[in-house]
Scaffold this active site. Structure first.
Site, PDB file in Angstrom:
ATOM      1  N   ASP A 169       0.868  -1.187   0.000  1.00  0.00           N
ATOM      2  CA  ASP A 169       0.000   0.000   0.000  1.00  0.00           C
ATOM      3  C   ASP A 169       0.899   1.230   0.000  1.00  0.00           C
ATOM      4  O   ASP A 169       1.691   1.434   0.916  1.00  0.00           O
ATOM      5  CB  ASP A 169      -0.901  -0.047   1.246  1.00  0.00           C
ATOM      6  CG  ASP A 169      -2.061   0.943   1.155  1.00  0.00           C
ATOM      7  OD1 ASP A 169      -2.011   1.849   0.302  1.00  0.00           O
ATOM      8  OD2 ASP A 169      -3.006   0.811   1.959  1.00  0.00           O
ATOM      9  N   ASP A 190      -3.638   7.331  -3.371  1.00  0.00           N
ATOM     10  CA  ASP A 190      -3.494   6.195  -2.463  1.00  0.00           C
ATOM     11  C   ASP A 190      -3.788   4.943  -3.296  1.00  0.00           C
ATOM     12  O   ASP A 190      -4.830   4.874  -3.952  1.00  0.00           O
ATOM     13  CB  ASP A 190      -4.516   6.387  -1.329  1.00  0.00           C
ATOM     14  CG  ASP A 190      -4.377   5.414  -0.185  1.00  0.00           C
ATOM     15  OD1 ASP A 190      -3.517   4.521  -0.251  1.00  0.00           O
ATOM     16  OD2 ASP A 190      -5.151   5.547   0.791  1.00  0.00           O
ATOM     17  N   HIS A 225     -12.206   5.566   1.658  1.00  0.00           N
ATOM     18  CA  HIS A 225     -12.216   6.823   2.405  1.00  0.00           C
ATOM     19  C   HIS A 225     -12.039   8.023   1.500  1.00  0.00           C
ATOM     20  O   HIS A 225     -11.628   7.882   0.343  1.00  0.00           O
ATOM     21  CB  HIS A 225     -11.093   6.799   3.456  1.00  0.00           C
ATOM     22  CG  HIS A 225      -9.758   6.429   2.880  1.00  0.00           C
ATOM     23  ND1 HIS A 225      -8.885   7.352   2.383  1.00  0.00           N
ATOM     24  CD2 HIS A 225      -9.177   5.213   2.671  1.00  0.00           C
ATOM     25  CE1 HIS A 225      -7.809   6.715   1.919  1.00  0.00           C
ATOM     26  NE2 HIS A 225      -7.959   5.421   2.070  1.00  0.00           N
ATOM     27  N   HIS A 257      -6.779   9.847   5.566  1.00  0.00           N
ATOM     28  CA  HIS A 257      -8.074   9.216   5.802  1.00  0.00           C
ATOM     29  C   HIS A 257      -9.080  10.274   6.207  1.00  0.00           C
ATOM     30  O   HIS A 257      -9.288  10.533   7.374  1.00  0.00           O
ATOM     31  CB  HIS A 257      -7.974   8.125   6.872  1.00  0.00           C
ATOM     32  CG  HIS A 257      -7.475   6.830   6.316  1.00  0.00           C
ATOM     33  ND1 HIS A 257      -7.312   5.703   7.069  1.00  0.00           N
ATOM     34  CD2 HIS A 257      -7.126   6.475   5.060  1.00  0.00           C
ATOM     35  CE1 HIS A 257      -6.856   4.721   6.292  1.00  0.00           C
ATOM     36  NE2 HIS A 257      -6.728   5.166   5.077  1.00  0.00           N
ATOM     37  N   GLU A 276     -10.965   0.711  -1.427  1.00  0.00           N
ATOM     38  CA  GLU A 276     -10.001  -0.344  -1.124  1.00  0.00           C
ATOM     39  C   GLU A 276     -10.628  -1.563  -0.469  1.00  0.00           C
ATOM     40  O   GLU A 276     -10.694  -1.662   0.742  1.00  0.00           O
ATOM     41  CB  GLU A 276      -8.825   0.188  -0.290  1.00  0.00           C
ATOM     42  CG  GLU A 276      -9.174   0.951   0.951  1.00  0.00           C
ATOM     43  CD  GLU A 276      -7.911   1.374   1.719  1.00  0.00           C
ATOM     44  OE1 GLU A 276      -6.925   0.624   1.722  1.00  0.00           O
ATOM     45  OE2 GLU A 276      -7.931   2.457   2.329  1.00  0.00           O
ATOM     46  N   GLU A 310      -6.454  -1.377  -4.227  1.00  0.00           N
ATOM     47  CA  GLU A 310      -6.909   0.001  -3.985  1.00  0.00           C
ATOM     48  C   GLU A 310      -6.526   0.921  -5.133  1.00  0.00           C
ATOM     49  O   GLU A 310      -5.456   0.790  -5.733  1.00  0.00           O
ATOM     50  CB  GLU A 310      -6.273   0.546  -2.686  1.00  0.00           C
ATOM     51  CG  GLU A 310      -6.671   1.974  -2.358  1.00  0.00           C
ATOM     52  CD  GLU A 310      -6.040   2.482  -1.059  1.00  0.00           C
ATOM     53  OE1 GLU A 310      -4.988   1.965  -0.655  1.00  0.00           O
ATOM     54  OE2 GLU A 310      -6.616   3.411  -0.465  1.00  0.00           O
TER      55      GLU A 310
HETATM   56 CO    CO Z   1      -6.353   3.980   1.536  1.00  0.00          CO
END
Ligand code: CO
Length: 307
Positions: free
Chosen positions: A85, A96, A156, A164, A189, A284
């Site tokens: 990630d 992200d 998010h 976030h 995600e 994600e």
């Molecule tokens: Co994320």
């Protein structure tokens, strides 16, 4: 959303994609995870952006928030399921993105389940779905592969210097009629698991973020706090970053972090794990909803530039 801001988001997403390609090449069996994390972060800086959070390399039942310790020697095992990630920001505007790798055929389906769920969710975006509909699609897709969704992890919002941000976007079917709003950025995600479908916090954390800066007496704590406020702002940081940048001894680091946690100047992000012996996968991507429509952020740079 101003054109300039959209461009910053796009640049972050394009560099993130290149970092993913770079990471995939490096993360082979027996790769040293500490070195890989540091090299991926270095790559992002060389490309003209910054990591939005420490590269998360979460292994097997660990779903998220695992990043190598400054003195860690863990190597990637052929049988591992590794979630990679990565966050990249340009002037605080964050992309992200995550993928999962394994070298064991028996885990392939688990990874495919998540990728398929993410793809289906993204395919829905131009039709202005509700969050409930997104969650339902993700849950049903992963269930069709015979796995559970991790229920208490979600997508998010992404705000400037806030990785976030609200709202949280469910990965499960819910009666949630909210929709994505124009002028905002989001990350979706899904996580698939062979475990309980529920993650808990472990006692271990080596990722932290500024909570509320206030005067602290301990000199190590003061030094760390000043550095974090200047360089990371409200974005998460890793212990190993402080070791590298501040040249702190193990003793100074531990005392400083402990003080800052006690004074609630910083918060910890403990490793999140499903039950021992289980395997979790993650996929994600991020997008912005502009006046012209959905702009996917993580992808080949040439492709992104065309839109
Ligand atoms: Co994320």
């Amino acid at each position: 959303m101003e054109k300039e801001i959209i461009e910053k988001y796009r640049k972050a997403g394009c560099i993130l994609y290149e970092a993913q390609v770079y990471a995939k090449k490096m993360l082979k069996p027996n790769a040293n995870l500490f070195e890989c994390a540091e090299k991926i972060e270095e790559f992002i800086v060389k490309k003209g952006a910054k990591p939005a959070f420490p590269v998360n390399l979460s292994i097997n039942e660990n779903a998220a928030h695992q990043t190598p310790d400054w003195n860690e020697k863990t190597m990637l095992n052929e049988e591992d399921v590794l979630k990679v990630d990565i966050g990249v920001h340009v002037d605080g505007y964050i992309a992200d993105g995550a993928f999962t790798i394994t070298y064991a055929d028996k885990h392939r389906k688990l990874i495919e389940a998540c990728e398929e769920a993410l793809k289906k969710a993204f395919d829905m975006l131009p039709k202005d779905p509700t969050f409930g509909e997104i969650g339902k699609t993700i849950e049903e897709t992963i269930a069709a592969y015979g796995f559970k969704v991790v229920q208490n992890l979600s997508g998010h919002g992404l705000a400037r210097y806030i990785q976030h941000a609200p709202p949280s976007i469910p990965n499960i079917a819910k009666n949630d009629s909210r929709r994505f709003e124009e002028g905002h950025a989001y990350a979706i995600e899904p996580f698939a698991t062979t475990g309980d479908g529920y993650v808990r916090e472990s006692g271990k954390a080596n990722i932290f973020a500024l909570e509320e800066p206030r005067a602290v007496r301990n000199s190590y704590a003061r030094r760390i706090l000043a550095f974090v406020e200047e360089h990371y702002k409200t974005l998460p940081f890793a212990e190993r970053w402080l070791v590298r940048e501040l040249k702190l001894s193990e003793f100074a680091l531990k005392i400083g972090i402990k003080n800052l946690l006690r004074e609630k100047c910083i918060k910890a992000y403990p490793i999140l794990h499903d039950k021992p012996g289980s395997f979790v996968s993650q996929a994600e991507n991020s997008f912005i909803k502009s006046e012209k429509g959905i702009v996917k952020l993580v992808g080949p740079c040439a492709e992104l530039a065309k839109k």
